[in-house]
Design a protein around this motif. Structure first.
Motif, PDB file in Angstrom:
ATOM      1  N   ASN A  93      39.912  44.862  42.105  1.00 24.37           N
ATOM      2  CA  ASN A  93      41.108  44.482  42.916  1.00 24.37           C
ATOM      3  C   ASN A  93      41.006  43.036  43.590  1.00 24.37           C
ATOM      4  OD1 ASN A  93      43.055  46.520  42.024  1.00 24.37           O
ATOM      5  ND2 ASN A  93      42.552  47.661  43.778  1.00 24.37           N
ATOM      6  N   LEU A  94      39.615  43.028  43.874  1.00 21.54           N
ATOM      7  CA  LEU A  94      39.117  41.798  44.729  1.00 21.54           C
ATOM      8  C   LEU A  94      39.382  40.677  43.464  1.00 21.54           C
ATOM      9  CD1 LEU A  94      37.586  40.343  46.959  1.00 21.54           C
ATOM     10  CD2 LEU A  94      35.825  40.877  45.668  1.00 21.54           C
ATOM     11  N   CYS A  95      39.098  40.670  42.405  1.00 21.18           N
ATOM     12  CA  CYS A  95      39.152  39.865  41.320  1.00 21.18           C
ATOM     13  C   CYS A  95      40.707  39.587  41.174  1.00 21.18           C
ATOM     14  CB  CYS A  95      38.391  40.191  39.925  1.00 21.18           C
ATOM     15  SG  CYS A  95      36.803  40.773  40.341  1.00 21.18           S
ATOM     16  N   PHE A  96      41.579  40.662  41.133  1.00 20.71           N
ATOM     17  CA  PHE A  96      42.798  40.251  40.662  1.00 20.71           C
ATOM     18  C   PHE A  96      43.626  39.598  41.850  1.00 20.71           C
ATOM     19  CE2 PHE A  96      41.930  43.898  37.390  1.00 20.71           C
ATOM     20  CZ  PHE A  96      41.571  42.771  36.289  1.00 20.71           C
ATOM     21  N   THR A  97      43.098  39.777  43.109  1.00 27.03           N
ATOM     22  CA  THR A  97      43.686  38.930  44.103  1.00 27.03           C
ATOM     23  C   THR A  97      44.136  37.508  43.649  1.00 27.03           C
ATOM     24  OG1 THR A  97      41.831  38.366  45.244  1.00 27.03           O
ATOM     25  CG2 THR A  97      43.019  40.070  46.207  1.00 27.03           C
ATOM     26  N   CYS A  98      43.102  36.982  42.790  1.00 28.77           N
ATOM     27  CA  CYS A  98      43.313  35.437  42.339  1.00 28.77           C
ATOM     28  C   CYS A  98      43.555  35.396  40.915  1.00 28.77           C
ATOM     29  CB  CYS A  98      42.181  34.775  42.518  1.00 28.77           C
ATOM     30  SG  CYS A  98      41.725  34.458  44.461  1.00 28.77           S
ATOM     31  N   HIS A  99      42.978  36.160  39.919  1.00 28.68           N
ATOM     32  CA  HIS A  99      43.290  36.237  38.581  1.00 28.68           C
ATOM     33  C   HIS A  99      44.377  37.281  38.118  1.00 28.68           C
ATOM     34  CE1 HIS A  99      39.491  33.953  37.645  1.00 28.68           C
ATOM     35  NE2 HIS A  99      39.003  34.640  38.595  1.00 28.68           N
ATOM     36  N   ASP A 100      45.447  37.071  39.015  1.00 25.40           N
ATOM     37  CA  ASP A 100      46.479  37.807  38.652  1.00 25.40           C
ATOM     38  C   ASP A 100      47.130  37.628  37.190  1.00 25.40           C
ATOM     39  OD1 ASP A 100      47.205  35.456  39.687  1.00 25.40           O
ATOM     40  OD2 ASP A 100      48.885  36.232  40.513  1.00 25.40           O
ATOM     41  N   GLN A 101      47.173  36.339  36.901  1.00 24.16           N
ATOM     42  CA  GLN A 101      47.738  36.144  35.397  1.00 24.16           C
ATOM     43  C   GLN A 101      46.721  36.631  34.332  1.00 24.16           C
ATOM     44  OE1 GLN A 101      48.303  32.003  34.601  1.00 24.16           O
ATOM     45  NE2 GLN A 101      49.570  31.725  36.727  1.00 24.16           N
ATOM     46  N   GLU A 102      45.578  36.663  34.405  1.00 23.84           N
ATOM     47  CA  GLU A 102      44.725  37.406  33.481  1.00 23.84           C
ATOM     48  C   GLU A 102      44.735  39.131  33.449  1.00 23.84           C
ATOM     49  OE1 GLU A 102      43.522  34.782  35.630  1.00 23.84           O
ATOM     50  OE2 GLU A 102      41.898  33.829  34.432  1.00 23.84           O
ATOM     51  N   LYS A 103      45.382  39.364  34.629  1.00 28.60           N
ATOM     52  CA  LYS A 103      45.076  41.012  34.745  1.00 28.60           C
ATOM     53  C   LYS A 103      45.733  41.613  33.428  1.00 28.60           C
ATOM     54  CE  LYS A 103      46.440  44.552  37.867  1.00 28.60           C
ATOM     55  NZ  LYS A 103      46.928  44.927  39.363  1.00 28.60           N
ATOM     56  N   ILE A 107      43.223  44.406  31.554  1.00 28.83           N
ATOM     57  CA  ILE A 107      43.281  45.922  31.857  1.00 28.83           C
ATOM     58  C   ILE A 107      44.355  46.722  31.076  1.00 28.83           C
ATOM     59  CG2 ILE A 107      41.617  46.033  33.721  1.00 28.83           C
ATOM     60  CD1 ILE A 107      44.240  46.510  35.556  1.00 28.83           C
ATOM     61  N   ASN A 108      45.462  45.817  30.730  1.00 27.06           N
ATOM     62  CA  ASN A 108      46.611  46.649  30.519  1.00 27.06           C
ATOM     63  C   ASN A 108      46.672  46.554  28.835  1.00 27.06           C
ATOM     64  OD1 ASN A 108      47.601  47.471  32.852  1.00 27.06           O
ATOM     65  ND2 ASN A 108      48.959  45.854  33.077  1.00 27.06           N
ATOM     66  N   ASN A 109      45.727  47.621  28.394  1.00 28.27           N
ATOM     67  CA  ASN A 109      45.640  47.820  26.965  1.00 28.27           C
ATOM     68  C   ASN A 109      45.381  49.351  26.787  1.00 28.27           C
ATOM     69  OD1 ASN A 109      46.093  45.688  25.088  1.00 28.27           O
ATOM     70  ND2 ASN A 109      44.285  44.692  26.101  1.00 28.27           N
ATOM     71  N   LYS A 110      45.789  49.716  25.652  1.00 26.77           N
ATOM     72  CA  LYS A 110      45.439  51.210  25.356  1.00 26.77           C
ATOM     73  C   LYS A 110      43.930  51.578  25.459  1.00 26.77           C
ATOM     74  CE  LYS A 110      46.918  54.611  22.015  1.00 26.77           C
ATOM     75  NZ  LYS A 110      47.038  55.050  20.654  1.00 26.77           N
ATOM     76  N   TYR A 111      43.062  50.915  24.920  1.00 24.85           N
ATOM     77  CA  TYR A 111      41.697  51.139  25.189  1.00 24.85           C
ATOM     78  C   TYR A 111      41.151  50.271  26.086  1.00 24.85           C
ATOM     79  CZ  TYR A 111      42.878  53.929  21.322  1.00 24.85           C
ATOM     80  OH  TYR A 111      43.768  54.794  20.138  1.00 24.85           O
ATOM     81  N   VAL A 112      40.648  50.767  27.133  1.00 24.20           N
ATOM     82  CA  VAL A 112      39.931  49.944  28.108  1.00 24.20           C
ATOM     83  C   VAL A 112      38.397  49.992  28.192  1.00 24.20           C
ATOM     84  CG1 VAL A 112      39.914  49.122  30.526  1.00 24.20           C
ATOM     85  CG2 VAL A 112      41.967  49.691  29.506  1.00 24.20           C
ATOM     86  N   HIS A 113      37.549  49.236  28.098  1.00 27.87           N
ATOM     87  CA  HIS A 113      35.904  49.337  28.129  1.00 27.87           C
ATOM     88  C   HIS A 113      35.841  49.883  29.479  1.00 27.87           C
ATOM     89  CE1 HIS A 113      32.106  46.771  27.419  1.00 27.87           C
ATOM     90  NE2 HIS A 113      31.992  48.132  26.924  1.00 27.87           N
ATOM     91  N   LYS A 114      35.077  51.055  29.454  1.00 28.22           N
ATOM     92  CA  LYS A 114      34.593  52.036  30.741  1.00 28.22           C
ATOM     93  C   LYS A 114      34.222  51.002  31.832  1.00 28.22           C
ATOM     94  CE  LYS A 114      34.635  56.497  30.764  1.00 28.22           C
ATOM     95  NZ  LYS A 114      33.801  57.056  29.791  1.00 28.22           N
TER      96      LYS A 114
END
Ligand code: HEC
Ligand code: HEC
Ligand code: HEC
Ligand code: HEC
Ligand code: HEC
Ligand code: HEC
Ligand code: HEC
Ligand code: HEC
Ligand code: HEC
Ligand code: HEC
Ligand code: HEC
Length: 355
Positions: A93-103, A107-114
């Motif tokens: 969430n720290l990262c996504f305070t700025c990287h909202d466009q890449e969010k 992370i929003n895919n069916k399979y997410v790396h652990k």
């Protein structure tokens, strides 16, 4: 959002291409020292925390404001055992305070790396400064080997290694480091992924590697085993078997006709095809109830499947090839298919089977 690109030496280079390298490098070192000292005097934190800006590519906000991530707790700093700072947000969430466009892409895919779903972005990314423009500690495969030592071992110890798995950035050529709509984080559908390179003739040493894409296009019959993927028979990374096969498979003209030798095929096909001398159901390759698979294959010096079948695809019914290799000789195999059987001429005069 401001970027720190002015601190990256590569960006200076464009403006001063005409200067000699030595002058340029000296100039760059001086400018960088100047910029850092500017920062250091603006930024009290760097008086004690120079280490955070040691590497030559700074993470955007680091150049400007440490408190864009570290929120002062109001306590005196530094003080032993007292946290002078808390994070603005925790984990990813720290990262996504700025990287909202890449969010979404991350992370929003069916399979997410652990490590991504656990919010452990900093397992791979340096947060302050880095020698890599994507702020990763090191490029793949080494980056991946931090955690995937099993694959590292397999690649190190195997006799046959798939070249793309060892190249710089090779792992991320096939896998997304974050997430994917495909299983195993693949960057595209599994068969398409393989054919994205195997749609041309490749070389390994002085060996030519068949263009599988072209072979499949020209085939009348494609083996259903490779309808979706190639993994049923090949390991994408490394193997101790020729051709990266997951299980050893006899490729010469002769081999002992046992179940074990053809395990690669019997993962999907029934062993009755090989074991029953007489049958009315186990195979269509029979004369009456005499199993011709049994006749040709099931003996000490049995004929291998390879003599009569091309595993990927063929211009003939039942994956029968047009020629069979005996040493350097490509023996023509004349095969005819009938409603109730077929015939072959090649190893012997034309012989026919009728069910
Ligand atoms: C006078 C030197 C000094 C200055 C100035 C300083 N720090 Fe520190 N900082 C330290 C020391 C010493 C530690 C403890 C180091 C350790 O535990 O390894 C520390 C620890 C930290 C930590 C980790 C522990 C904690 O307290 O949260 C953070 C984050 C931190 N500093 C951020 C900053 C920021 C941001 C600034 C500027 C606003 C800053 N520091 C200014 C000396 C300083
Ligand atoms: C983009 C967000 C971000 C910015 C900006 C940032 N930090 Fe950090 N910092 C972090 C994170 C996240 C960690 C925890 C690192 C980890 O878990 O590996 C950290 C850890 C630290 C630590 C303790 C561990 C260490 O690496 O020594 C110090 C000290 C620190 N930061 C100082 C600073 C200073 C000084 C600045 C400004 C020059 C700064 N940080 C700017 C995110 C940031
Ligand atoms: C305060 C805002 C901020 C925060 C928080 C932040 N970043 Fe960044 N990040 C930036 C900026 C600004 C850039 C530079 C973008 C550019 O050059 O286009 C950047 C660049 C990057 C890059 C290189 C991007 C690229 O496209 O090449 C990566 C990787 C990155 N950040 C990862 C992280 C991670 C991981 C975290 C969380 C630990 C994080 N960031 C937190 C602002 C932030
Ligand atoms: C397993 C390692 C790994 C983890 C964990 C990881 N990343 Fe990355 N990340 C990478 C690699 C490798 C790249 C470079 C991809 C490339 O070159 O195509 C990258 C690229 C990026 C970029 C640049 C834009 C892009 O997609 O190329 C951003 C932003 C980023 N990561 C943010 C994050 C954030 C936020 C997290 C945590 C939620 C995270 N990363 C977790 C390995 C990782
Ligand atoms: C910080 C540790 C870490 C790093 C670094 C890391 N991984 Fe992973 N990876 C994991 C974990 C944990 C799993 C889950 C393993 C499991 O569930 O058995 C995983 C699983 C995977 C999977 C299987 C996913 C699935 O759906 O089954 C792939 C593929 C993968 N990683 C590729 C990579 C690649 C490529 C890199 C380098 C860019 C990399 N990993 C770097 C920790 C890591
Ligand atoms: C040529 C493409 C390709 C390359 C290059 C590649 N992989 Fe894979 N990888 C795959 C495929 C395809 C699978 C899925 C295999 C399966 O489902 O049986 C896979 C599976 C995995 C898995 C999951 C294994 C499991 O048992 O679930 C991990 C982890 C992994 N790869 C890591 C890596 C790492 C690390 C690298 C770099 C050293 C790498 N891969 C390079 C294609 C590739
Ligand atoms: C990025 C390009 C690329 C991708 C994607 C790729 N390959 Fe390859 N492959 C190669 C190259 C180059 C060679 C020959 C060089 C080598 O492996 O040493 C090769 C060789 C092979 C070989 C022959 C190995 C030998 O030693 O006889 C097989 C089998 C193979 N690949 C299967 C696959 C499969 C299955 C996939 C999909 C999971 C795949 N490849 C994806 C580039 C690729
Ligand atoms: C049913 C098992 C099986 C499947 C599925 C399979 N292969 Fe193969 N592959 C083999 C065997 C066995 C060989 C050994 C040589 C031969 O018989 O052609 C081979 C050899 C290869 C070679 C090396 C050819 C050469 O000339 O050196 C490549 C490349 C290859 N396969 C790619 C693929 C690709 C790409 C796919 C998926 C589209 C795939 N294979 C699916 C069994 C299979
Ligand atoms: C991943 C599963 C799988 C594997 C492994 C596999 N096959 Fe198949 N094969 C199939 C399926 C499914 C069919 C279609 C149904 C059938 O005929 O049994 C098929 C059909 C065939 C056919 C008949 C094709 C036709 O058009 O009549 C031959 C010949 C064949 N396979 C040979 C082999 C050989 C030789 C091997 C070992 C190198 C092998 N198969 C490994 C799944 C597999
Ligand atoms: C001497 C040539 C020959 C050899 C050797 C041979 N086959 Fe066949 N096979 C055939 C013929 C011909 C057919 C087609 C029968 C028909 O439908 O008329 C066939 C059909 C098949 C089929 C489709 C199902 C069936 O049995 O009708 C499979 C699966 C198969 N073979 C697998 C194998 C495997 C696995 C091996 C090696 C263990 C092997 N074959 C060795 C000639 C051969
Ligand atoms: C690699 C050489 C080879 C190939 C290819 C081959 N055969 Fe044969 N076949 C033999 C030999 C040798 C015999 C004699 C029996 C023995 O010694 O195993 C035989 C025997 C036969 C028999 C007589 C079986 C009996 O005992 O009554 C028939 C029918 C037959 N083959 C049909 C075919 C057909 C149809 C094909 C093509 C799909 C084919 N053969 C491909 C070597 C081969």
């Amino acid at each position: 959002m401001k970027t720190n690109k002015k601190l990256i030496p590569g960006n200076f280079r464009c403006n001063f291409v005409k200067l000699s390298d030595i002058i340029l490098i000296t100039f760059l070192l001086l400018t960088q020292a100047f910029v850092f000292s500017q920062n250091a005097s603006d930024n009290k934190c760097l008086e004690c925390h120079k280490r955070t800006v040691k590497k030559h590519i700074l993470h955007g906000p680091v150049a400007d404001d440490c408190t864009s991530c570290h929120k002062p707790t109001g306590k005196k700093h530094p003080l032993e055992d007292v946290e002078g700072f808390a994070f603005l947000e925790e984990g990813a969430n720290l990262c996504f305070t700025c990287h909202d466009q890449e969010k979404n892409a991350i992370i929003n895919n069916k399979y997410v790396h652990k490590p991504v779903s656990r919010g452990e972005c900093t397992e791979c990314h340096e947060v302050h400064s880095s020698n890599d423009s994507k702020l990763i500690f090191t490029k793949s495969p080494d980056l991946c080997y931090f955690c995937h030592d099993k694959i590292e071992n397999a690649i190190e110890k195997s006799t046959v290694v798939h070249l793309p798995a060892t190249e710089v950035d090779g792992c991320i050529g096939c896998h997304s480091p974050h997430s994917s709509p495909q299983k195993k984080l693949l960057v595209s559908k599994p068969k398409e992924l393989c054919l994205s390179c195997h749609d041309k003739t490749l070389t390994k040493g002085d060996r030519q590697i068949t263009n599988i894409g072209k072979l499949l296009e020209e085939s009348k019959v494609v083996h259903p085993a490779l309808k979706k993927s190639c993994n049923a028979c090949h390991d994408p990374h490394a193997s101790n078997n020729k051709y990266l096969l997951t299980i050893a498979y006899p490729l010469g003209n002769y081999a002992k006709g046992t179940e074990e030798n053809y395990e690669l095929c019997f993962g999907c096909h029934d062993t009755d095809l090989l074991l029953l001398k007489r049958t009315k159901y186990a195979t269509e390759f029979r004369n009456g109830d005499l199993n011709l698979h049994y006749v040709h294959v099931n003996k000490e010096k049995g004929r291998t499947c390879n003599n009569c079948h091309s595993v990927h695809g063929s211009s003939r019914d039942h994956l029968i090839p047009e020629t069979v290799k005996f040493g350097n000789w490509d023996m023509p195999l004349v095969y005819k298919s009938f409603e109730d059987g077929g015939s072959c001429k090649g190893c012997h005069e034309e012989r026919r089977y009728t069910r």
